[in-house]
Design a protein around this motif. Structure first.
Motif, mmCIF file in Angstrom:
data_model
loop_
_atom_site.group_PDB
_atom_site.id
_atom_site.type_symbol
_atom_site.label_atom_id
_atom_site.label_comp_id
_atom_site.label_asym_id
_atom_site.label_seq_id
_atom_site.Cartn_x
_atom_site.Cartn_y
_atom_site.Cartn_z
ATOM 1 N N ALA A 162 -3.349 8.743 1.478
ATOM 2 C CA ALA A 162 -2.429 7.421 0.761
ATOM 3 C C ALA A 162 -1.625 7.535 2.046
ATOM 4 O O ALA A 162 -1.183 8.829 2.034
ATOM 5 N N ASP A 163 -0.992 6.432 1.936
ATOM 6 C CA ASP A 163 0.552 6.167 2.189
ATOM 7 C C ASP A 163 1.729 6.182 1.317
ATOM 8 O O ASP A 163 1.356 6.750 0.038
ATOM 9 N N PRO A 164 2.770 6.983 1.675
ATOM 10 C CA PRO A 164 3.681 7.130 0.776
ATOM 11 C C PRO A 164 3.722 6.257 -0.646
ATOM 12 O O PRO A 164 3.351 5.596 -0.638
ATOM 13 N N ILE A 165 3.855 6.913 -1.906
ATOM 14 C CA ILE A 165 3.874 5.591 -2.657
ATOM 15 C C ILE A 165 5.377 5.265 -3.167
ATOM 16 O O ILE A 165 6.509 5.971 -3.153
ATOM 17 N N PRO A 166 5.480 4.024 -3.168
ATOM 18 C CA PRO A 166 6.582 3.526 -3.316
ATOM 19 C C PRO A 166 7.125 3.989 -5.003
ATOM 20 O O PRO A 166 6.848 4.162 -6.084
ATOM 21 N N GLY A 167 8.590 3.443 -4.930
ATOM 22 C CA GLY A 167 9.601 4.450 -6.129
ATOM 23 C C GLY A 167 9.141 3.506 -7.549
ATOM 24 O O GLY A 167 9.046 3.216 -8.320
ATOM 25 N N ASP A 168 8.519 2.208 -7.451
ATOM 26 C CA ASP A 168 8.035 1.138 -8.345
ATOM 27 C C ASP A 168 6.845 0.822 -8.535
ATOM 28 O O ASP A 168 6.328 -0.041 -9.264
ATOM 29 N N VAL A 169 6.019 2.238 -8.460
ATOM 30 C CA VAL A 169 4.282 1.820 -8.736
ATOM 31 C C VAL A 169 4.452 1.706 -9.814
ATOM 32 O O VAL A 169 2.988 1.011 -10.342
ATOM 33 N N ALA A 170 4.925 2.399 -11.180
ATOM 34 C CA ALA A 170 4.330 2.401 -12.216
ATOM 35 C C ALA A 170 4.684 1.276 -12.776
ATOM 36 O O ALA A 170 4.022 -0.328 -13.846
ATOM 37 N N ASP A 171 5.766 0.319 -12.363
ATOM 38 C CA ASP A 171 6.219 -1.121 -12.824
ATOM 39 C C ASP A 171 4.935 -1.684 -12.088
ATOM 40 O O ASP A 171 4.505 -3.179 -13.081
ATOM 41 N N ARG A 172 4.145 -2.223 -11.394
ATOM 42 C CA ARG A 172 3.768 -2.633 -10.740
ATOM 43 C C ARG A 172 1.905 -2.486 -11.144
ATOM 44 O O ARG A 172 1.531 -3.443 -11.611
ATOM 45 N N VAL A 173 1.842 -1.579 -11.298
ATOM 46 C CA VAL A 173 0.041 -1.379 -12.131
ATOM 47 C C VAL A 173 0.863 -2.128 -13.689
ATOM 48 O O VAL A 173 -0.028 -2.797 -14.322
ATOM 49 N N THR A 174 1.989 -1.494 -14.241
ATOM 50 C CA THR A 174 2.161 -2.684 -15.988
ATOM 51 C C THR A 174 1.553 -4.028 -15.209
ATOM 52 O O THR A 174 1.341 -4.872 -16.173
ATOM 53 N N ALA A 191 -4.849 0.201 -11.561
ATOM 54 C CA ALA A 191 -4.020 1.666 -11.179
ATOM 55 C C ALA A 191 -4.465 2.363 -9.582
ATOM 56 O O ALA A 191 -3.512 1.980 -8.712
ATOM 57 N N TRP A 192 -5.622 1.822 -8.924
ATOM 58 C CA TRP A 192 -6.442 2.393 -8.485
ATOM 59 C C TRP A 192 -5.863 1.508 -7.469
ATOM 60 O O TRP A 192 -5.589 1.481 -6.268
ATOM 61 N N ASN A 193 -5.152 0.152 -7.423
ATOM 62 C CA ASN A 193 -5.462 -1.019 -5.960
ATOM 63 C C ASN A 193 -3.572 -0.650 -5.966
ATOM 64 O O ASN A 193 -3.218 -0.991 -4.875
ATOM 65 N N ALA A 194 -2.799 -0.232 -6.742
ATOM 66 C CA ALA A 194 -1.838 -0.312 -5.782
ATOM 67 C C ALA A 194 -1.328 1.151 -4.872
ATOM 68 O O ALA A 194 -2.182 1.983 -4.839
ATOM 69 N N PRO A 195 -0.777 0.525 -4.043
ATOM 70 C CA PRO A 195 -0.315 1.397 -2.938
ATOM 71 C C PRO A 195 -0.601 3.343 -3.072
ATOM 72 O O PRO A 195 1.065 3.134 -3.998
ATOM 73 N N GLY A 196 -0.755 3.733 -2.432
ATOM 74 C CA GLY A 196 -0.694 5.409 -2.461
ATOM 75 C C GLY A 196 -0.860 6.189 -3.563
ATOM 76 O O GLY A 196 -0.608 7.050 -3.119
ATOM 77 N N VAL A 197 -1.979 5.073 -4.361
ATOM 78 C CA VAL A 197 -2.665 6.178 -5.317
ATOM 79 C C VAL A 197 -3.451 7.056 -5.276
ATOM 80 O O VAL A 197 -4.490 6.496 -4.134
ATOM 81 N N THR A 198 -3.458 8.159 -5.527
ATOM 82 C CA THR A 198 -4.684 9.253 -4.935
ATOM 83 C C THR A 198 -5.321 9.960 -6.382
ATOM 84 O O THR A 198 -6.669 10.270 -6.616
ATOM 85 N N ASN A 199 -4.655 9.757 -7.493
ATOM 86 C CA ASN A 199 -5.564 10.197 -8.880
ATOM 87 C C ASN A 199 -4.610 9.025 -10.043
ATOM 88 O O ASN A 199 -3.786 8.518 -9.930
ATOM 89 N N VAL A 200 -5.894 9.068 -10.383
ATOM 90 C CA VAL A 200 -5.688 8.173 -12.154
ATOM 91 C C VAL A 200 -6.179 8.648 -12.981
ATOM 92 O O VAL A 200 -7.056 9.845 -13.125
#
Length: 184
Positions: free
Chosen positions: A121-133, A175-184
């Protein structure tokens, strides 16, 4: 053909499913029953009548992968041994991987799938946990859930409790919908 035994929030499926997809659908149906906490899928997979040769299964799997628009041609390969398919290759996201698995699961003679597909995937954004929340809070099925989201690199961790198995799957999908995620 499929027998269901329920005990203490656990469902056990036994019997025979004609295709691997049929086995997965039976498991999904059981997981959607209210109060179910776990499902034990002990279904035997196999065609009725003559056995199907591995070479035929491999060719049918390749054709199924090529016919699936969600999976880029040539990105996923299928090897077959005794009806067990090993999927290998590289895709851009979880949904392409899931589409490949679903396409192959429909092929007659497939007894199971081993997954060796890598998600690049693309590089993961720094705020990915906030996006998933935030995504979890927008999902009605999860509004009363207590889930803490964190990440280490491109892996998302979901810790907490939800009200049903369906809610658990919904949280994983978010969680899978977030950009850059390769594992949940």
């Amino acid at each position: 053909r499929i027998l269901v035994k329920a005990e203490h929030g656990a469902i056990t499926l036994t019997g025979v499913a004609y295709t691997y997809e049929e086995s997965l659908l039976a498991e999904d149906d059981a997981q959607n029953v209210s109060g179910v906490k776990e499902v034990h899928n002990e279904l035997l997979i196999g065609p009725l009548g003559e056995a199907i040769a591995d070479a035929y299964i491999a060719a049918a799997c390749t054709a199924a992968l090529d016919a699936t628009r969600m999976v880029p041609n040539g990105s996923v390969n299928a090897r077959v041994s005794d009806g067990w398919v090993t999927l290998s290759g590289q895709v851009r996201n979880h949904f392409q991987w899931r589409a490949a698995k679903r396409a192959v699961s429909r092929v007659a003679g497939v007894r199971g799938i081993t997954e060796e597909v890598v998600i690049d995937a693309d590089p993961i954004p720094g705020d990915v946990a906030d996006r998933v929340t935030k995504a979890l809070k927008r999902t009605a099925l999860l509004e009363n859930a207590c889930v803490v989201v964190s990440n280490v690199g491109s892996t998302i961790y979901l810790d907490g409790t939800v009200g049903s198995y369906a809610a658990k799957r919904k949280a994983e999908d978010a969680a899978w919908n977030a950009p850059g995620v390769t594992n949940v």
